[in-house]
Scaffold this motif. Structure first.
Motif, mmCIF file in Angstrom:
data_model
loop_
_atom_site.group_PDB
_atom_site.id
_atom_site.type_symbol
_atom_site.label_atom_id
_atom_site.label_comp_id
_atom_site.label_asym_id
_atom_site.label_seq_id
_atom_site.Cartn_x
_atom_site.Cartn_y
_atom_site.Cartn_z
ATOM 1 N N ALA A 1 42.644 25.610 40.382
ATOM 2 C CA ALA A 1 43.716 24.906 39.683
ATOM 3 C C ALA A 1 43.205 23.702 38.901
ATOM 4 C CB ALA A 1 44.774 24.460 40.688
ATOM 5 N N ASP A 2 42.052 23.156 39.308
ATOM 6 C CA ASP A 2 41.523 21.969 38.628
ATOM 7 C C ASP A 2 40.862 22.302 37.295
ATOM 8 O OD1 ASP A 2 42.365 20.344 40.650
ATOM 9 O OD2 ASP A 2 40.441 20.336 41.708
ATOM 10 N N LEU A 3 40.790 23.581 36.936
ATOM 11 C CA LEU A 3 40.147 23.978 35.694
ATOM 12 C C LEU A 3 41.175 24.265 34.609
ATOM 13 C CD1 LEU A 3 37.266 26.411 36.720
ATOM 14 C CD2 LEU A 3 37.109 24.004 36.115
ATOM 15 N N VAL A 4 40.837 23.869 33.393
ATOM 16 C CA VAL A 4 41.621 24.221 32.215
ATOM 17 C C VAL A 4 40.764 25.160 31.382
ATOM 18 C CG1 VAL A 4 42.670 23.364 30.083
ATOM 19 C CG2 VAL A 4 42.862 22.038 32.196
ATOM 20 N N GLY A 5 41.317 26.308 30.999
ATOM 21 C CA GLY A 5 40.545 27.287 30.254
ATOM 22 C C GLY A 5 41.229 27.716 28.974
ATOM 23 N N ARG A 6 40.420 28.142 28.025
ATOM 24 C CA ARG A 6 40.916 28.666 26.748
ATOM 25 C C ARG A 6 40.084 29.882 26.398
ATOM 26 N NH1 ARG A 6 38.861 25.062 22.290
ATOM 27 N NH2 ARG A 6 38.085 26.577 20.788
ATOM 28 N N LYS A 7 40.748 30.983 26.139
ATOM 29 C CA LYS A 7 40.045 32.200 25.793
ATOM 30 C C LYS A 7 39.386 32.038 24.426
ATOM 31 C CE LYS A 7 40.577 37.194 25.195
ATOM 32 N NZ LYS A 7 41.497 38.348 25.249
ATOM 33 N N ILE A 8 38.081 32.330 24.346
ATOM 34 C CA ILE A 8 37.361 32.153 23.080
ATOM 35 C C ILE A 8 36.671 33.424 22.607
ATOM 36 C CG2 ILE A 8 37.001 29.674 23.416
ATOM 37 C CD1 ILE A 8 34.122 30.329 24.270
ATOM 38 N N GLY A 9 36.760 34.502 23.393
ATOM 39 C CA GLY A 9 36.113 35.721 22.951
ATOM 40 C C GLY A 9 36.340 36.870 23.901
ATOM 41 N N GLN A 10 36.030 38.070 23.436
ATOM 42 C CA GLN A 10 36.170 39.270 24.251
ATOM 43 C C GLN A 10 35.075 40.261 23.882
ATOM 44 O OE1 GLN A 10 40.132 40.793 25.371
ATOM 45 N NE2 GLN A 10 39.557 42.652 24.252
ATOM 46 N N LYS A 11 34.399 40.805 24.897
ATOM 47 C CA LYS A 11 33.347 41.783 24.700
ATOM 48 C C LYS A 11 33.571 42.955 25.658
ATOM 49 C CE LYS A 11 31.539 39.372 21.493
ATOM 50 N NZ LYS A 11 31.763 39.818 20.097
ATOM 51 N N GLN A 12 32.614 43.894 25.708
ATOM 52 C CA GLN A 12 32.767 45.082 26.535
ATOM 53 C C GLN A 12 31.621 45.272 27.503
ATOM 54 O OE1 GLN A 12 33.433 48.652 24.161
ATOM 55 N NE2 GLN A 12 35.584 48.616 24.780
ATOM 56 N N ASN A 13 31.955 45.817 28.672
ATOM 57 C CA ASN A 13 30.974 46.309 29.632
ATOM 58 C C ASN A 13 30.905 47.825 29.520
ATOM 59 O OD1 ASN A 13 29.713 44.239 30.924
ATOM 60 N ND2 ASN A 13 30.951 44.300 32.776
ATOM 61 N N ILE A 14 29.705 48.360 29.682
ATOM 62 C CA ILE A 14 29.502 49.806 29.597
ATOM 63 C C ILE A 14 28.812 50.291 30.869
ATOM 64 C CG2 ILE A 14 28.346 51.667 28.345
ATOM 65 C CD1 ILE A 14 28.374 49.986 25.860
ATOM 66 N N PRO A 15 29.335 51.335 31.537
ATOM 67 C CA PRO A 15 28.621 51.913 32.680
ATOM 68 C C PRO A 15 27.429 52.727 32.188
ATOM 69 C CG PRO A 15 30.611 53.172 32.240
ATOM 70 C CD PRO A 15 30.626 52.006 31.288
ATOM 71 N N VAL A 16 26.259 52.451 32.733
ATOM 72 C CA VAL A 16 25.035 53.103 32.250
ATOM 73 C C VAL A 16 24.140 53.488 33.428
ATOM 74 C CG1 VAL A 16 24.989 51.963 29.987
ATOM 75 C CG2 VAL A 16 23.913 50.849 31.963
ATOM 76 N N ALA A 17 23.186 54.377 33.119
ATOM 77 C CA ALA A 17 22.146 54.752 34.082
ATOM 78 C C ALA A 17 20.952 55.266 33.289
ATOM 79 C CB ALA A 17 22.649 55.827 35.044
ATOM 80 N N ALA A 18 19.810 55.326 33.938
ATOM 81 C CA ALA A 18 18.617 55.884 33.308
ATOM 82 C C ALA A 18 18.824 57.386 33.063
ATOM 83 C CB ALA A 18 17.404 55.656 34.197
ATOM 84 N N PRO A 19 18.141 57.970 32.077
ATOM 85 C CA PRO A 19 18.369 59.386 31.728
ATOM 86 C C PRO A 19 18.185 60.361 32.886
ATOM 87 C CG PRO A 19 17.081 58.297 30.021
ATOM 88 C CD PRO A 19 17.190 57.317 31.156
ATOM 89 N N ALA A 20 17.258 60.059 33.808
ATOM 90 C CA ALA A 20 16.991 60.987 34.906
ATOM 91 C C ALA A 20 17.963 60.812 36.076
ATOM 92 C CB ALA A 20 15.558 60.798 35.412
ATOM 93 N N HIS A 21 18.844 59.826 36.007
ATOM 94 C CA HIS A 21 19.783 59.586 37.111
ATOM 95 C C HIS A 21 20.784 60.742 37.198
ATOM 96 C CE1 HIS A 21 22.945 57.653 39.481
ATOM 97 N NE2 HIS A 21 22.020 56.800 39.879
ATOM 98 N N PRO A 22 21.156 61.160 38.419
ATOM 99 C CA PRO A 22 22.107 62.277 38.569
ATOM 100 C C PRO A 22 23.420 62.082 37.823
ATOM 101 C CG PRO A 22 21.070 61.775 40.663
ATOM 102 C CD PRO A 22 20.625 60.704 39.719
ATOM 103 N N LEU A 23 23.921 60.863 37.762
ATOM 104 C CA LEU A 23 25.188 60.644 37.064
ATOM 105 C C LEU A 23 25.044 60.831 35.549
ATOM 106 C CD1 LEU A 23 26.708 57.536 38.915
ATOM 107 C CD2 LEU A 23 27.374 59.948 39.115
ATOM 108 N N ALA A 24 23.836 60.583 35.045
ATOM 109 C CA ALA A 24 23.595 60.782 33.609
ATOM 110 C C ALA A 24 23.512 62.259 33.260
ATOM 111 C CB ALA A 24 22.306 60.080 33.199
ATOM 112 N N GLN A 25 23.254 63.102 34.266
ATOM 113 C CA GLN A 25 23.107 64.541 34.033
ATOM 114 C C GLN A 25 24.309 65.340 34.520
ATOM 115 O OE1 GLN A 25 19.398 65.531 35.961
ATOM 116 N NE2 GLN A 25 18.164 64.412 34.462
#
Length: 301
Positions: A159-183
């Motif tokens: 509650a002691d913090l005052v904030g102002r939104k200044i930007g928005q970006k994206q997160n991407i789920p990733v894995a190395a090419p040989a990872h089972p989830l990538a295949q």
């Protein structure tokens, strides 16, 4: 008696050395050549060394002693100029130093662009920079160790913090090419996702205690910074979400694969400028925060 060269003497010394002679220095400084020569003679007497060789040469040439002392003179003159500039800034109400904490989710090109612009705008104001993840930025702001924070949404609880939104970006789920989830066949359902090690960021503070952010696996490896998380995922030790700005080149060059996961699609994250409610920004800090907003808005366009 100890030598006490004046700023004027040092500036004349630099002018003669850099311009290559007494006459050129007199033109640069708009002084009579006799004054330049007299000033150098007095400085040499104070230091008890000969700075310039005047005999057998058409133009005065730095002696070995003069060359050795030249960089010292430059540092002293630069230091005095900085002192004067800071005194002027303080007299105008500017902070002498700005301390800022920046979340690791902030794109590094944005951070460097902001600091480069800040140095150009406020050359006499020094910067103390901290980086962290999750609640670390909020913690530094609340403890008054920094004047401002640029943080993700996880910092917006207290509650002691005052904030102002200044930007928005994206997160991407990733894995190395040989990872089972990538295949695996896309989109990968949640029961399969849960079976694979996920690399996640953990908070070193208590601000997000008991909270998990986009954690979908039964087994996790927890790290404290984005760089380590990135390196472990690149090495194939697990999958995880990383900022798009950080992994776009990895995906383009085949080092990482963007995953299609039912429980974890691409996800937006917001960035906020935060401060204590009882600590308004000073002029330089306010400019810095506005510049972060400007750079975040234009990054990647």
């Amino acid at each position: 008696m100890e030598a006490n060269p004046t700023l004027d003497q040092l500036q004349v010394f630099l002018a003669v050395a850099e311009e290559g002679g007494f006459s050129a220095a007199s033109r640069k400084l708009n002084r009579a050549q006799s004054v330049i020569s007299y000033t150098i003679t007095n400085l040499e007497a104070q230091l008890d060394v000969r700075l310039f060789e005047r005999t057998g040469t058409r133009q005065p040439r730095l002696t070995d002693a003069g060359s050795a002392l030249l960089e010292d003179a430059r540092r002293m003159v630069a230091g005095l100029h900085l002192l004067r500039a800071r005194a002027r800034s303080l007299g105008q109400g500017l902070e002498g130093q700005v301390a800022v904490a920046v979340d690791a989710l902030v794109p590094m090109p944005v951070l460097t662009a902001v600091l480069k612009a800040f140095r150009s705008e406020f050359p006499a104001v020094s910067v103390r920079l901290y980086t962290g993840a999750l609640g670390a930025v909020a913690d530094l702001v609340l403890k008054r160790e920094v004047d401002a924070g640029i943080a993700g949404g996880a910092a917006m609880g207290p509650a002691d913090l005052v904030g102002r939104k200044i930007g928005q970006k994206q997160n991407i789920p990733v894995a190395a090419p040989a990872h089972p989830l990538a295949q695996a066949r896309e989109p990968v359902p949640a029961p399969i996702v849960r079976e694979h090690f996920q690399i996640v960021i953990t908070d070193l503070t208590e601000h997000t205690s008991g909270q998990d952010f986009h954690v979908h696996a039964f087994n996790t490896w927890r790290v404290t910074d984005v760089a380590t998380k990135h390196a472990l995922i690149l090495a194939g030790l697990g999958w995880g979400g990383l900022p798009a700005w950080l992994v776009e080149d990895d995906i383009l060059n085949g080092r990482l694969i963007e995953l299609s996961l039912e429980p974890y699609p691409r996800a937006d994250y917001s960035l906020y400028a935060v401060r204590r409610s009882d600590a308004p920004y000073g002029p330089a800090t306010s400019w810095l925060v506005d510049r972060f907003e400007h750079e975040l808005e234009n990054f990647g366009q």
